[in-house]
Design a protein around this motif. Structure first.
Motif, PDB file in Angstrom:
ATOM      1  N   ALA A  32       1.207  -1.335  -0.118  1.00  0.00           N
ATOM      2  CA  ALA A  32      -0.018  -0.219  -0.128  1.00  0.00           C
ATOM      3  C   ALA A  32       0.846   1.266  -0.009  1.00  0.00           C
ATOM      4  CB  ALA A  32      -0.895   0.240   1.570  1.00  0.00           C
ATOM      5  N   PRO A  33       1.461   2.159  -0.603  1.00  0.00           N
ATOM      6  CA  PRO A  33       2.588   2.864  -0.552  1.00  0.00           C
ATOM      7  C   PRO A  33       1.861   4.194  -1.045  1.00  0.00           C
ATOM      8  CG  PRO A  33       2.188   2.034  -3.589  1.00  0.00           C
ATOM      9  CD  PRO A  33       0.972   0.965  -2.799  1.00  0.00           C
ATOM     10  N   PHE A  34       0.804   3.929  -1.845  1.00  0.00           N
ATOM     11  CA  PHE A  34      -0.261   5.820  -1.048  1.00  0.00           C
ATOM     12  C   PHE A  34      -0.785   5.859  -0.189  1.00  0.00           C
ATOM     13  CE2 PHE A  34      -0.297   3.887  -5.571  1.00  0.00           C
ATOM     14  CZ  PHE A  34       1.342   4.922  -6.329  1.00  0.00           C
ATOM     15  N   GLN A  35      -1.358   7.044   0.371  1.00  0.00           N
ATOM     16  CA  GLN A  35      -1.880   7.330   0.681  1.00  0.00           C
ATOM     17  C   GLN A  35      -2.900   8.597   1.259  1.00  0.00           C
ATOM     18  OE1 GLN A  35       0.482   8.963   4.093  1.00  0.00           O
ATOM     19  NE2 GLN A  35       1.352   6.957   5.035  1.00  0.00           N
ATOM     20  N   SER A  36      -4.010   8.341   1.759  1.00  0.00           N
ATOM     21  CA  SER A  36      -5.443   8.740   1.742  1.00  0.00           C
ATOM     22  C   SER A  36      -5.062  10.621   2.108  1.00  0.00           C
ATOM     23  CB  SER A  36      -6.625   8.406   1.750  1.00  0.00           C
ATOM     24  OG  SER A  36      -6.507   7.898   3.050  1.00  0.00           O
ATOM     25  N   SER A  40      -3.448   4.130   4.080  1.00  0.00           N
ATOM     26  CA  SER A  40      -2.157   3.463   3.309  1.00  0.00           C
ATOM     27  C   SER A  40      -3.209   2.151   1.970  1.00  0.00           C
ATOM     28  CB  SER A  40      -0.883   2.552   3.817  1.00  0.00           C
ATOM     29  OG  SER A  40      -0.335   3.508   4.251  1.00  0.00           O
ATOM     30  N   TYR A  57       1.856  10.879  -6.281  1.00  0.00           N
ATOM     31  CA  TYR A  57       1.207  10.314  -4.711  1.00  0.00           C
ATOM     32  C   TYR A  57       0.422  11.549  -3.850  1.00  0.00           C
ATOM     33  CZ  TYR A  57       4.622   6.583  -4.126  1.00  0.00           C
ATOM     34  OH  TYR A  57       5.553   5.168  -4.711  1.00  0.00           O
ATOM     35  N   PRO A  66      -7.244  -1.038   3.149  1.00  0.00           N
ATOM     36  CA  PRO A  66      -6.848  -1.502   4.549  1.00  0.00           C
ATOM     37  C   PRO A  66      -7.075  -2.374   5.197  1.00  0.00           C
ATOM     38  CG  PRO A  66      -6.693   0.718   4.818  1.00  0.00           C
ATOM     39  CD  PRO A  66      -7.445   0.693   3.154  1.00  0.00           C
TER      40      PRO A  66
END
Length: 426
Positions: free
Chosen positions: A122-126, A131, A172, A221
Motif C-alpha cells: 500500500a504505497p499511496f496514502q489518502s 495507506s 502521490y 486497509p
C-alpha cells in the motif's frame, strides 16, 4: 640409502630433465626459424595482421545497423552533431563517428512496482492518512516529431529514469488530496482525468506522448474494508427500508387512486345507466307512437287475410267437390266403357273359340289320331310322337310309313304305337 638416491636422481634426470632440455632446444630452434621467416616476410605479416584487426573490428562493431519492426533508429554524427531518424531499412554506422540508439515506437505501460496488483503493498496514502494500494497503469510512447531534438537528453532507461520520477511526483500528492472512499468508487474517473491533465504537459516537455491513465484494483486497509463493508451493509439496509416505505406509500396512493377511480367509475356508470333508461323510455314512447298504428294495421290486415283465406277455402272446397263430381262422372264413364270393351272382347273370344272348336271338331273327325298326339304333347315336351298304324304280324314297325296299306284299323294301330312310346319313355 645413497644407492637409492642415485637411482632416483638418475630416473629424474633421464625421465624429466633430458626430455625437457630436448624440448627446450626444439622450441628455441623453432622460434629462431619463425623469427627469421617473419623477418623475411615482415611486410606480408604486417598486412595480414592489419587485415585481421580490421575484420575483428568490423565484426565487433559492424558499420551497418538495421531498423527492426516497431522501433526507430536515431543516428548522431559526432563531427557536426547532426541527428537523423530512421524508421525502416539499413543505416550506415561508422565506428567513432556515428552513435546509434534505438527507441520503441509501440505504446509502453508503466506500472508501479508496489502497486496493488504486483506485491499487494500500500504505497499511496489518502487524505485520512490511510495507506492504500492502487493498480495504476500509465500508457506512453516517444514523440517521433521531437525525437531528433530530445534523443540527446534521453537516458538509457527512459521508463526508470524519466517516466517513474515524473509519475511519482504527481500521483502521490494527487491521491493524498482524496479520501479512500472517493478513490475507491465515487471520484475515480475524476482522479484519472486529473492525473492525465497533470502528466500530459510534463510528458510533452520530456519529449514523450501520454496515451492513457487507468486506475485498476484498489486495495483497502483491512480495518477500513471491514468497516466499509459494514457501512455498506447498513446503507443497503437503510436504502432497502427507504425503498420499502416508498413502495408502501406508492401502494397506498395507488389504492386511494383506485378507490377514487372506482367511485368516479360507479358514478359515471350510474349516471350513464339513468340516462340510458331515460333515453330508452323516451325511445319506447316514441316507438309506441309508431307501433300502435302499425298494430292496428296488422289487425286489419289479419282480418282481411282471414276473410280472404275463408273465401279461398270455400272456393277450394267448391272446386274440390266439383272435381270429385267430374272424377265420379269420368270414373263411371270409364267403367262403362271398360265393361263394354270387356263384353265386346268376350263376345269376340267366344266367337273365336267357337270357330276354333268347330274347326278342331272337323279336324278330329277327319283325323282321330290327333287326340292321342295332343294328349302326348300335354304329358311332356320331351316326348316325340309319330303317328303310324300298327304293322301286321311279323312285319317291320315302319312298314306302314313306307307305304304298306294292308293295315285294317289305323286308329287301333296308332293307339298301340302311342302306348309303346309311353312305355319306352318311362
Amino acid at each position: 640409502m645413497s644407492v637409492r638416491l642415485d637411482t632416483l636422481f638418475e630416473f629424474v634426470r633421464r625421465g624429466f630433465i633430458e626430455p625437457l632440455s630436448w624440448l627446450g632446444g626444439l622450441l628455441v630452434a623453432f622460434l629462431r626459424s619463425l623469427t627469421s621467416s617473419l623477418w623475411r616476410f615482415r611486410w606480408r605479416v604486417l598486412i595480414t595482421a592489419v587485415l585481421v584487426l580490421i575484420v575483428y573490428g568490423l565484426y565487433t562493431h559492424p558499420p551497418f545497423a538495421s531498423v527492426r519492426r516497431g522501433e526507430v533508429l536515431v543516428r548522431t554524427d559526432a563531427l557536426d552533431g547532426s541527428v537523423s531518424v530512421y524508421t525502416s531499412g539499413t543505416v550506415l554506422v561508422l565506428p567513432g563517428i556515428h552513435q546509434v540508439r534505438c527507441y520503441s515506437v509501440r505504446d509502453q505501460v508503466y506500472r508501479s512496482s508496489e502497486s496493488a496488483s504486483a506485491t499487494g503493498a500500500a504505497p499511496f496514502q489518502s487524505v485520512e492518512g490511510l495507506s492504500i494500494g492502487v493498480d495504476l497503469a500509465i500508457r506512453w510512447t516517444v514523440d517521433l516529431a521531437r525525437l531528433p531534438q530530445m534523443s540527446k537528453e534521453f537516458p538509457d532507461n527512459i521508463s526508470a529514469e524519466l517516466v517513474a520520477p515524473a509519475i511519482q511526483g504527481i500521483v502521490y500528492p494527487t491521491f493524498a488530496r482524496y479520501s479512500v472512499r472517493e478513490i475507491f468508487s465515487q471520484r475515480r474517473t475524476e482522479i484519472q482525468q486529473e492525473l492525465f491533465a497533470q502528466l500530459k504537459p510534463k510528458f510533452t516537455a520530456m519529449g514523450l506522448v501520454l496515451r492513457e491513465v487507468d486506475i485498476g484494483k484498489v486495495d483497502l486497509p483491512p480495518d477500513y474494508r471491514a468497516g466499509l463493508e459494514k457501512l455498506l451493509a447498513e446503507e443497503l439496509e437503510t436504502e432497502k427500508i427507504h425503498y420499502s416505505l416508498q413502495l408502501k406509500e406508492a401502494q397506498v396512493k395507488q389504492q386511494q387512486l383506485e378507490a377514487e377511480a372506482d367511485k368516479v367509475r360507479r358514478q359515471t356508470a350510474a349516471e350513464a345507466a339513468g340516462q340510458e333508461q331515460v333515453i330508452a323510455a323516451r325511445a319506447q314512447e316514441e316507438t309506441m307512437k309508431h307501433i300502435l298504428p302499425f298494430k292496428q294495421k296488422q289487425i286489419e290486415q289479419r282480418q282481411l287475410e282471414a276473410e280472404a283465406e275463408k273465401v279461398s277455402r270455400i272456393r277450394t272446397a267448391e272446386g274440390a267437390a266439383e272435381a270429385r263430381r267430374i272424377e265420379a262422372r269420368g270414373e263411371a264413364d270409364s267403367r262403362q266403357k271398360l265393361a263394354d270393351a270387356e263384353a265386346y272382347r268376350l263376345d269376340l273370344v267366344g266367337k273365336a273359340s267357337a270357330g276354333q272348336m268347330e274347326r278342331e271338331g272337323a279336324l278330329v273327325e277327319r283325323y282321330p289320331l290327333l287326340i292321342q298326339k295332343t294328349l302326348a304333347d300335354k304329358l311332356s315336351d320331351k316326348v316325340q310322337v309319330i303317328i303310324a298304324p300298327l304293322p301286321a304280324a311279323g312285319k317291320f314297325i315302319g312298314s306302314s310309313l313306307l307305304g304298306d296299306q294292308s293295315v285294317a284299323n289305323p286308329v287301333e294301330n296308332a293307339a298301340a304305337t302311342v302306348t309303346s312310346q309311353l312305355g319306352g319313355s318311362r
